[in-house]
Motif scaffolding. Structure first.
Motif, PDB file in Angstrom:
ATOM      1  N   ASP A 151       3.478 -57.342  63.386  1.00  0.00           N
ATOM      2  CA  ASP A 151       3.585 -58.772  62.918  1.00  0.00           C
ATOM      3  C   ASP A 151       5.370 -59.098  62.697  1.00  0.00           C
ATOM      4  O   ASP A 151       5.507 -60.208  62.147  1.00  0.00           O
ATOM      5  CB  ASP A 151       2.882 -58.675  61.387  1.00  0.00           C
ATOM      6  N   GLU A 153      -3.587 -62.942  61.572  1.00  0.00           N
ATOM      7  CA  GLU A 153      -3.152 -63.782  62.573  1.00  0.00           C
ATOM      8  C   GLU A 153      -1.975 -63.222  63.256  1.00  0.00           C
ATOM      9  O   GLU A 153      -1.832 -63.120  64.614  1.00  0.00           O
ATOM     10  CB  GLU A 153      -2.732 -64.973  62.124  1.00  0.00           C
ATOM     11  N   SER A 154      -1.005 -62.544  62.496  1.00  0.00           N
ATOM     12  CA  SER A 154       0.167 -62.151  63.211  1.00  0.00           C
ATOM     13  C   SER A 154      -0.210 -60.755  64.027  1.00  0.00           C
ATOM     14  O   SER A 154       0.645 -60.625  64.822  1.00  0.00           O
ATOM     15  CB  SER A 154       1.043 -61.505  61.873  1.00  0.00           C
ATOM     16  N   TYR A 155      -1.236 -60.248  63.848  1.00  0.00           N
ATOM     17  CA  TYR A 155      -1.574 -59.063  64.851  1.00  0.00           C
ATOM     18  C   TYR A 155      -2.333 -59.350  65.847  1.00  0.00           C
ATOM     19  O   TYR A 155      -2.488 -58.736  66.839  1.00  0.00           O
ATOM     20  CB  TYR A 155      -2.320 -58.108  63.876  1.00  0.00           C
TER      21      TYR A 155
END
Length: 400
Positions: free
Chosen positions: A161, A241-243
């Motif tokens: 992230d 979402e970031s991962y």
């Protein structure tokens, strides 16, 4: 007879293609054949026409043009003869700064009239530049190796992230080197084997009819061994979402390398296995992202697991398989539903691995509703929050 008259055009085209291939230009056998046919039709003394023909045959991507020009100049300006490899002795390479190099001689009338690939070459004593060229190539290779190693060391412990788009692209390239290998399983069905396994009396007697009743050869059978199916379910909700950007690459690598089945879920379950197939990695990721309409939506882990169990699990996709769930366990629905569906999935699967990137945080405790309900039914929980942490994921998948 002059060397021009005895020049073997197919062999010269193949040798020239080998030089291009070493430089990273597409130069397969078909293209070399077409180039040899073009040389037979062209005036070999017309360098410009030969250049245009070779460029039309070998260059299919503008990014290859600079490499092609370098190799063409290297060969047709007299720097080296690719036929040296065919004749069995090393080619002679000259340094650009040499006052007596073939480029200057190319301006003379004698060399300008020489056919391609047959220009007079300088003796090794007059041009002792080959060791320097080799040294430069070795230094270039060493620098490239160090650059890759440096990028791996720099990115291996960065959390997914925290990566920007450029670093994420580099991580995706390194992630393709991961080898996800589920453990093998021994099936009840048997198969014939030439050396191992138990003797098969019936098959041995049937074979004995061919040798007059003498069992010359004993037929053996052993249990069939197959690789377990690998199934990955990736949480693409807003909290992940970031991962998920990096995990989607992991799914693509698993589908391509381990023939895995891949799903995404947020508010609904989406099968993305077919979308992730193909040699164009970027296009595969775009197709998978477009196939999931609930990207960055809410989280319904329990409903997604129920859909998976009803639609795919009972039909055999999860039976005896290694199931990998990539999620932080934040459930906006009923946690009890997560527990019930995980219990059903546990009865079907061989092993369940839960990848929770939040587990890497100091003082982490699986207290989130979905995570707390699912954890009793998991065989392993790993963080998988960085490139280095994915090694734990690989080990957990391959555990017996």
């Amino acid at each position: 007879m002059s060397e021009t008259a005895t020049l073997d055009l197919p062999a010269f085209a193949a040798a020239f293609g080998r030089e291009l291939h070493d430089a990273g230009v597409n130069a397969g056998a078909e293209r070399c054949t077409r180039f040899a046919e073009a040389l037979a039709l062209l005036d070999p003394l017309d360098r410009d026409r030969v250049y245009r023909a070779a460029r039309a045959v070998f260059v299919s991507d503008p990014s290859q043009l600079s490499a092609f020009d370098a190799v063409f100049s290297h060969v047709f300006d007299g720097w080296a003869d690719p036929m040296d490899a065919v004749r069995g002795h090393p080619g002679v390479r000259t340094a650009p700064g040499d006052a007596k190099n073939p480029r200057e001689r190319h301006t003379s009338d004698e060399t300008a009239q020489a056919p391609p690939g047959t220009q007079p070459r300088r003796s090794p004593q007059a041009v002792p530049a080959e060791p320097e060229a080799d040294d430069e190539d070795a230094e270039s290779d060493d620098e490239a190796t160090l650059a890759v190693a440096s990028a791996r060391e720099r990115l291996s412990h960065r959390e997914f992230d925290e990566l920007d788009d450029t670093e994420l692209a580099a991580v995706r390239r390194l992630m393709r080197e991961l080898r996800l290998a589920p453990p093998p399983r021994r099936r009840r069905r048997t198969e014939r084997h030439r050396h191992h396994g138990r003797p098969d009396p019936r098959a041995t007697l049937r074979r004995a009819h061919r040798t007059g009743g003498d069992p010359v050869r004993i037929v053996r059978r052993r249990r069939r061994v197959e690789t377990r199916r690998l199934v990955l379910l990736c949480d693409i909700s807003g909290s992940m979402e970031s991962y998920a950007r990096a995990y989607l690459q992991l799914l693509e690598s698993a589908v391509g390398g381990a023939e895995a089945e891949a799903f995404t879920f947020a508010t609904r379950l989406t099968r993305v296995t077919r979308a992730l197939r193909g040699r164009d990695h970027a296009a595969a990721l775009r197709r998978a992202a477009a196939a999931a309409p609930d990207w960055s939506g809410g989280t319904r882990i329990g409903e997604a697991l129920r859909t998976f169990n009803q639609r795919y699990g009972r039909r055999g996709l999860a039976r005896g398989a290694v199931i990998v769930i990539l999620s932080d366990g934040w459930e906006r629905g009923d946690p009890e539903l997560v527990g019930r569906e995980m219990e059903r999935l546990r009865r079907l699967a061989h092993r369940i691995v839960w990848v929770n990137p939040r587990a890497a945080a100091a003082g982490f405790e699986p207290l989130a509703g979905g995570m707390a309900a699912a954890l009793p039914h998991c065989d392993a929980m790993v963080s998988g929050h960085s490139l280095a942490a994915l090694d734990e994921v690989v080990d957990a998948i391959g555990a017996p």
